[in-house]
Write a protein that holds these residues in place. Sequence first.
Motif, PDB file in Angstrom:
ATOM      1  N   UNK A  78      40.625  42.127  56.237  1.00 46.36           N
ATOM      2  CA  UNK A  78      39.344  42.429  55.581  1.00 46.36           C
ATOM      3  C   UNK A  78      39.333  41.877  54.156  1.00 46.36           C
ATOM      4  N   UNK A  79      40.457  41.976  53.458  1.00 46.68           N
ATOM      5  CA  UNK A  79      40.553  41.415  52.097  1.00 46.68           C
ATOM      6  C   UNK A  79      40.312  39.923  52.118  1.00 46.68           C
ATOM      7  N   UNK A  80      40.894  39.231  53.126  1.00 41.70           N
ATOM      8  CA  UNK A  80      40.722  37.786  53.236  1.00 41.70           C
ATOM      9  C   UNK A  80      39.279  37.402  53.522  1.00 41.70           C
ATOM     10  N   UNK A  81      38.615  38.175  54.390  1.00 39.04           N
ATOM     11  CA  UNK A  81      37.207  37.900  54.701  1.00 39.04           C
ATOM     12  C   UNK A  81      36.353  38.047  53.440  1.00 39.04           C
ATOM     13  N   UNK A  82      36.601  39.120  52.710  1.00 33.83           N
ATOM     14  CA  UNK A  82      35.811  39.370  51.496  1.00 33.83           C
ATOM     15  C   UNK A  82      36.045  38.279  50.461  1.00 33.83           C
ATOM     16  N   UNK A  83      37.309  37.859  50.308  1.00 40.12           N
ATOM     17  CA  UNK A  83      37.632  36.812  49.337  1.00 40.12           C
ATOM     18  C   UNK A  83      37.024  35.475  49.768  1.00 40.12           C
ATOM     19  N   UNK A  84      37.054  35.187  51.074  1.00 38.29           N
ATOM     20  CA  UNK A  84      36.504  33.927  51.579  1.00 38.29           C
ATOM     21  C   UNK A  84      35.002  33.851  51.317  1.00 38.29           C
ATOM     22  N   UNK A  85      34.313  34.946  51.515  1.00 31.02           N
ATOM     23  CA  UNK A  85      32.871  34.941  51.254  1.00 31.02           C
ATOM     24  C   UNK A  85      32.570  34.678  49.783  1.00 31.02           C
ATOM     25  N   UNK A  86      33.399  35.193  48.899  1.00 30.79           N
ATOM     26  CA  UNK A  86      33.202  34.919  47.465  1.00 30.79           C
ATOM     27  C   UNK A  86      33.289  33.422  47.193  1.00 30.79           C
ATOM     28  N   UNK A  87      34.286  32.768  47.807  1.00 27.94           N
ATOM     29  CA  UNK A  87      34.466  31.332  47.596  1.00 27.94           C
ATOM     30  C   UNK A  87      33.280  30.563  48.173  1.00 27.94           C
ATOM     31  N   UNK A  88      32.853  30.935  49.401  1.00 26.03           N
ATOM     32  CA  UNK A  88      31.734  30.242  50.046  1.00 26.03           C
ATOM     33  C   UNK A  88      30.454  30.381  49.227  1.00 26.03           C
ATOM     34  N   UNK A  89      30.266  31.543  48.635  1.00 28.36           N
ATOM     35  CA  UNK A  89      29.080  31.736  47.789  1.00 28.36           C
ATOM     36  C   UNK A  89      29.182  30.895  46.522  1.00 28.36           C
ATOM     37  N   UNK A  90      30.392  30.868  45.928  1.00 32.65           N
ATOM     38  CA  UNK A  90      30.581  30.095  44.690  1.00 32.65           C
ATOM     39  C   UNK A  90      30.345  28.613  44.926  1.00 32.65           C
ATOM     40  N   UNK A  91      30.716  28.115  46.115  1.00 36.30           N
ATOM     41  CA  UNK A  91      30.544  26.698  46.430  1.00 36.30           C
ATOM     42  C   UNK A  91      29.153  26.387  46.955  1.00 36.30           C
ATOM     43  N   UNK A  92      28.325  27.413  47.105  1.00 36.29           N
ATOM     44  CA  UNK A  92      26.961  27.182  47.570  1.00 36.29           C
ATOM     45  C   UNK A  92      26.844  26.985  49.068  1.00 36.29           C
ATOM     46  N   UNK A  93      27.927  27.247  49.798  1.00 40.85           N
ATOM     47  CA  UNK A  93      27.892  27.077  51.258  1.00 40.85           C
ATOM     48  C   UNK A  93      27.164  28.260  51.903  1.00 40.85           C
ATOM     49  N   UNK A  94      27.314  29.426  51.290  1.00 41.81           N
ATOM     50  CA  UNK A  94      26.609  30.629  51.737  1.00 41.81           C
ATOM     51  C   UNK A  94      25.680  31.062  50.606  1.00 41.81           C
ATOM     52  N   UNK A  95      24.501  31.507  50.964  1.00 42.84           N
ATOM     53  CA  UNK A  95      23.526  31.983  49.975  1.00 42.84           C
ATOM     54  C   UNK A  95      24.169  33.072  49.106  1.00 42.84           C
ATOM     55  N   UNK A  96      24.127  32.880  47.801  1.00 42.53           N
ATOM     56  CA  UNK A  96      24.789  33.833  46.892  1.00 42.53           C
ATOM     57  C   UNK A  96      24.137  35.218  46.939  1.00 42.53           C
ATOM     58  N   UNK A  97      22.905  35.298  47.446  1.00 47.31           N
ATOM     59  CA  UNK A  97      22.221  36.593  47.540  1.00 47.31           C
ATOM     60  C   UNK A  97      22.489  37.292  48.866  1.00 47.31           C
ATOM     61  N   UNK A  98      23.175  36.603  49.772  1.00 45.96           N
ATOM     62  CA  UNK A  98      23.440  37.181  51.094  1.00 45.96           C
ATOM     63  C   UNK A  98      24.350  38.404  50.977  1.00 45.96           C
ATOM     64  N   UNK A  99      23.943  39.511  51.561  1.00 52.53           N
ATOM     65  CA  UNK A  99      24.741  40.736  51.502  1.00 52.53           C
ATOM     66  C   UNK A  99      25.698  40.793  52.695  1.00 52.53           C
ATOM     67  N   UNK A 100      26.981  40.878  52.401  1.00 50.71           N
ATOM     68  CA  UNK A 100      27.988  40.949  53.459  1.00 50.71           C
ATOM     69  C   UNK A 100      28.824  42.205  53.244  1.00 50.71           C
ATOM     70  N   UNK A 101      28.790  43.096  54.229  1.00 51.37           N
ATOM     71  CA  UNK A 101      29.543  44.346  54.120  1.00 51.37           C
ATOM     72  C   UNK A 101      30.805  44.230  54.985  1.00 51.37           C
ATOM     73  N   UNK A 102      31.934  44.191  54.334  1.00 52.15           N
ATOM     74  CA  UNK A 102      33.202  44.033  55.052  1.00 52.15           C
ATOM     75  C   UNK A 102      33.843  45.403  55.245  1.00 52.15           C
ATOM     76  N   UNK A 103      34.224  45.685  56.494  1.00 54.13           N
ATOM     77  CA  UNK A 103      34.790  46.993  56.836  1.00 54.13           C
ATOM     78  C   UNK A 103      36.111  46.791  57.580  1.00 54.13           C
ATOM     79  N   UNK A 104      37.097  47.583  57.236  1.00 59.43           N
ATOM     80  CA  UNK A 104      38.351  47.634  57.985  1.00 59.43           C
ATOM     81  C   UNK A 104      38.401  48.977  58.708  1.00 59.43           C
ATOM     82  N   UNK A 105      38.768  48.946  59.990  1.00 61.46           N
ATOM     83  CA  UNK A 105      38.855  50.172  60.786  1.00 61.46           C
ATOM     84  C   UNK A 105      40.250  50.259  61.394  1.00 61.46           C
TER      85      UNK A 105
END
Length: 315
Positions: A78-105
């Motif tokens: 889950x930490x890796x997913x959350x960190x990856x989304x930060x990078x994708x947003x910073x590079x403009x690959x993912x919309x920076x306003x996109x809300x992503x809720x990461x959950x570990x169960x």
Amino acid sequence: MPIRIWDIPRQEYFYSGHRLCPGCGAGIIMRHLAKALGGRGIISHATGCVEVSTTYYPESSWGVPWIHVAFENAAAVASGIEAAYKVLKRKGIVDSEKEVRVVAVAGDGGTFDIGFQALSGMLERGHDVLYLVYDNEAYMNTGIQRSGSTPFGAWTTTTPPGKNWPYGEWRYKIRKDLLLVAMAHNIPYYATINPAYITDLYEKILKALSIRGPKLIHAFSPCTPGWRINDDDTIRVSRLAVQTGVWINLEYENGVVRVTTPVPRRKPVEEYLMIQGRFRHLDRKAIELIQKQVDEYVERINRLVGREVIGPVER
């Protein structure tokens, strides 16, 4: 205004057809977790009862993106997913306003024992992840073996009562307290939830998802075969856990502990123990020992809150 039962959306993202046992407490918790995510989450799911029962290939009960990981690394993935989304947003690959809720169960085995290191790391690094542990108090998926969350006196296949150890455990124990773990990591939010108090449960998951940073939710999760209860006793035993003080619905936010289900007068712990086959071997001495444990736990929580929100036992 507190959430009411009719405020919970009817839309389902955790579908029927899974292989969970009838009366499984974790099924109720997962259903409402999925509702709270509203199709906008990503779940990193450790090996356990829920994982094997809800994803029989090629089928899945999950209506949200979901990944199976090993027993020990739900928090790390889950930490890796959350960190990856930060990078994708910073590079403009993912919309920076996109809300992503990461959950570990994970279950209690994958949290209290095998996955504890990864959980501690996730909390300490400050990842924006909600970690939810469904606690059925043993390794139910692999044959009801004792875990770090198993309460004193409970029968499991690795703590059977016998001549030398009449209460199963080889020594007196108090199980790990995740509230203290959360406080030690200075995270912004920690809560306990219980399927008998469904609006409280749903509201806390929603609240946790709205807070930035690491969040930890500890869910009371009866297991019908492991606790040796009837399929229709899940809510009864869940409610008795709160009414006796064995389980306290609370939240820890910004350094403050608050009890969300006050209990002015408690029932004796015997009422909770004796409806479960895993405790039926206990004698009066053991029951009194467990009552003393619960009394001390209640006293500690009352001290943290600063007033008596959980009252004495009323016989």
